[in-house]
Motif scaffolding. Structure first.
Motif, PDB file in Angstrom:
ATOM      1  N   HIS A  84     -12.269  -1.463  -1.302  1.00 19.33           N
ATOM      2  CA  HIS A  84     -12.635  -1.148  -2.670  1.00 19.33           C
ATOM      3  C   HIS A  84     -12.566   0.114  -3.041  1.00 19.33           C
ATOM      4  O   HIS A  84     -11.770   0.618  -4.165  1.00 19.33           O
ATOM      5  N   TYR A  85     -12.515   1.196  -1.936  1.00 19.13           N
ATOM      6  CA  TYR A  85     -12.436   2.482  -2.280  1.00 19.13           C
ATOM      7  C   TYR A  85     -10.915   3.082  -2.031  1.00 19.13           C
ATOM      8  O   TYR A  85     -10.462   3.804  -2.863  1.00 19.13           O
ATOM      9  N   THR A  86     -10.285   2.119  -1.499  1.00 22.32           N
ATOM     10  CA  THR A  86      -8.894   2.558  -1.429  1.00 22.32           C
ATOM     11  C   THR A  86      -8.144   2.085  -2.573  1.00 22.32           C
ATOM     12  O   THR A  86      -7.253   2.785  -3.013  1.00 22.32           O
ATOM     13  N   MET A 144       0.734  -1.306   0.026  1.00 23.11           N
ATOM     14  CA  MET A 144      -0.084   0.017  -0.059  1.00 23.11           C
ATOM     15  C   MET A 144       0.987   1.221   0.073  1.00 23.11           C
ATOM     16  O   MET A 144       1.733   1.192   0.732  1.00 23.11           O
ATOM     17  N   LEU A 145       0.435   2.182  -0.875  1.00 28.06           N
ATOM     18  CA  LEU A 145       1.337   3.253  -0.951  1.00 28.06           C
ATOM     19  C   LEU A 145       0.828   4.316  -0.068  1.00 28.06           C
ATOM     20  O   LEU A 145       0.238   5.320  -0.253  1.00 28.06           O
ATOM     21  N   ALA A 158      -7.034   7.119   8.924  1.00 26.50           N
ATOM     22  CA  ALA A 158      -7.303   8.084   8.130  1.00 26.50           C
ATOM     23  C   ALA A 158      -8.018   8.013   6.851  1.00 26.50           C
ATOM     24  O   ALA A 158      -9.123   8.332   6.328  1.00 26.50           O
ATOM     25  N   GLU A 159      -7.522   6.552   6.311  1.00 25.39           N
ATOM     26  CA  GLU A 159      -8.155   6.305   5.051  1.00 25.39           C
ATOM     27  C   GLU A 159      -9.380   5.745   5.229  1.00 25.39           C
ATOM     28  O   GLU A 159     -10.382   6.092   4.497  1.00 25.39           O
ATOM     29  N   THR A 160      -9.667   5.248   6.484  1.00 23.66           N
ATOM     30  CA  THR A 160     -10.856   4.556   6.781  1.00 23.66           C
ATOM     31  C   THR A 160     -11.856   5.758   7.096  1.00 23.66           C
ATOM     32  O   THR A 160     -12.957   5.865   6.884  1.00 23.66           O
ATOM     33  N   GLU A 161     -11.447   6.832   7.852  1.00 22.37           N
ATOM     34  CA  GLU A 161     -12.516   8.005   8.088  1.00 22.37           C
ATOM     35  C   GLU A 161     -12.754   8.479   6.756  1.00 22.37           C
ATOM     36  O   GLU A 161     -14.110   8.806   6.610  1.00 22.37           O
TER      37      GLU A 161
END
Ligand SMILES: [Zn+2]
Length: 308
Positions: free
Chosen positions: A236-238, A1-2, A109-112
């Motif tokens: 999916h969104y990531t 993951m970047l 943060a990505e989940t937020e």
């Protein structure tokens, strides 16, 4: 993951220097990723309840959803969702701002961002959870917990609890390596937070109080598989952001496989007791994670009715 260079969440509470302040015990009321299980019988009033639950959830009544957060610490029942493997070793190095902490803060943060967007699309407001990093043992609104119980979400205080030594365990003991395996663990716990905000969790805690242990375990499996599916929705969104790397999804799917109840029981006790499953088999966990990942739709995460 970047993940490097991306936003890190401010919602991390680093309690690793505290020892948790007491003698840890089991902590009823959490939602874990446990390995261990209990035994039980079987049941079918359970199915009726599931249908009710499913209908209620997929009605997606905003007022119910926004009301979430009482936490539903079922007295004597448990409300904490723990997600772990068996033993643990505590005391890994805990530099104040190590790389793994930054990774976790970035994933959080990505989940937020993702869940804020999904809630907004439903006309709702997402409330960020806190993520507590602890070492050894910790006190939560769900009681004391030791790292042995694994990462967990406590609905009573809206916090995810994580001893990052679990990541080593995941890698070395369970054979689930890779950054995105770790991201999946965080996203799964955040999935429980989503269940809490949407009221699913308090229903679950109410329902399981009158249940036999076996029925409660079956219900628990459905709740856990939904958290896996929600983790998949997040993935999916990531992926759409272009920050997943080759092998990321595979490493999350492998983690889901390695912490499936059947695989864990075979590994730890040499045989399988299906009635005691409370997180789902390896195949179920992989299936639901993949399902959420494929479509990114919450409506594909209906683990509460029908076959799983
Ligand atoms: Zn869980």
């Amino acid at each position: 993951m970047l993940w490097r260079g991306r936003r890190q969440s401010d919602n991390i509470e680093d309690d690793r220097s505290d020892s948790g302040g007491g003698i840890g015990g089991g902590s009823p009321g959490q939602f874990r990723i446990p390995i261990g299980g209990r035994a039980g019988g079987g049941g079918s009033i359970f199915l009726v309840i599931l249908v009710v639950l499913a209908g209620w959830y997929f009605g997606f009544d905003p007022s119910t959803i926004l009301g979430g957060g009482d936490g539903g610490l079922a007295p004597g029942g448990g409300g904490q969702i723990t997600d772990n493997g068996g033993e643990q070793d505590s005391g890994a190095g805990t530099p104040a701002n190590d790389e793994m902490k930054q990774f976790v803060a970035t994933v959080l943060a990505e989940t937020e961002d993702t869940w804020t967007g999904i809630f907004k699309s439903q006309g709702l407001t997402y409330e960020d959870p806190k993520l507590v990093l602890f070492s050894g043992q910790v006190r939560s609104a769900c009681g004391f917990a030791s790292a042995a119980a694994g990462p967990f979400y406590c609905p009573g205080d809206h916090k995810v609890y994580l001893d990052m030594t679990f990541f080593q365990q995941l890698d070395q003991q369970f054979g689930a390596s890779g950054e995105f395996a770790r991201a999946y663990v965080v996203a799964h716990e955040v999935g429980h937070h989503v269940q809490n905000l949407t009221g699913i969790m308090s229903k679950f805690n109410q329902m399981r109080q009158g249940m036999s242990e076996a029925d409660a375990n079956q219900l628990s499996v459905r709740i856990e598989l939904q958290a896996d599916c929600f983790a998949g929705v997040w993935a999916h969104y990531t992926a759409q952001k272009g920050i997943l790397e080759q092998g990321d999804i595979e490493s999350a799917l492998n983690a889901a496989k390695q912490i499936g109840d059947d695989t864990l029981q075979k590994k730890t006790q040499g045989y399988v007791v299906p009635e005691s499953f409370n997180h789902g088999t390896s195949q179920q966990r992989q299936t639901w994670l993949a399902r959420g990942y494929k479509s990114g739709k919450l409506s594909d995460c209906n683990t509460l009715s029908g076959p799983i």
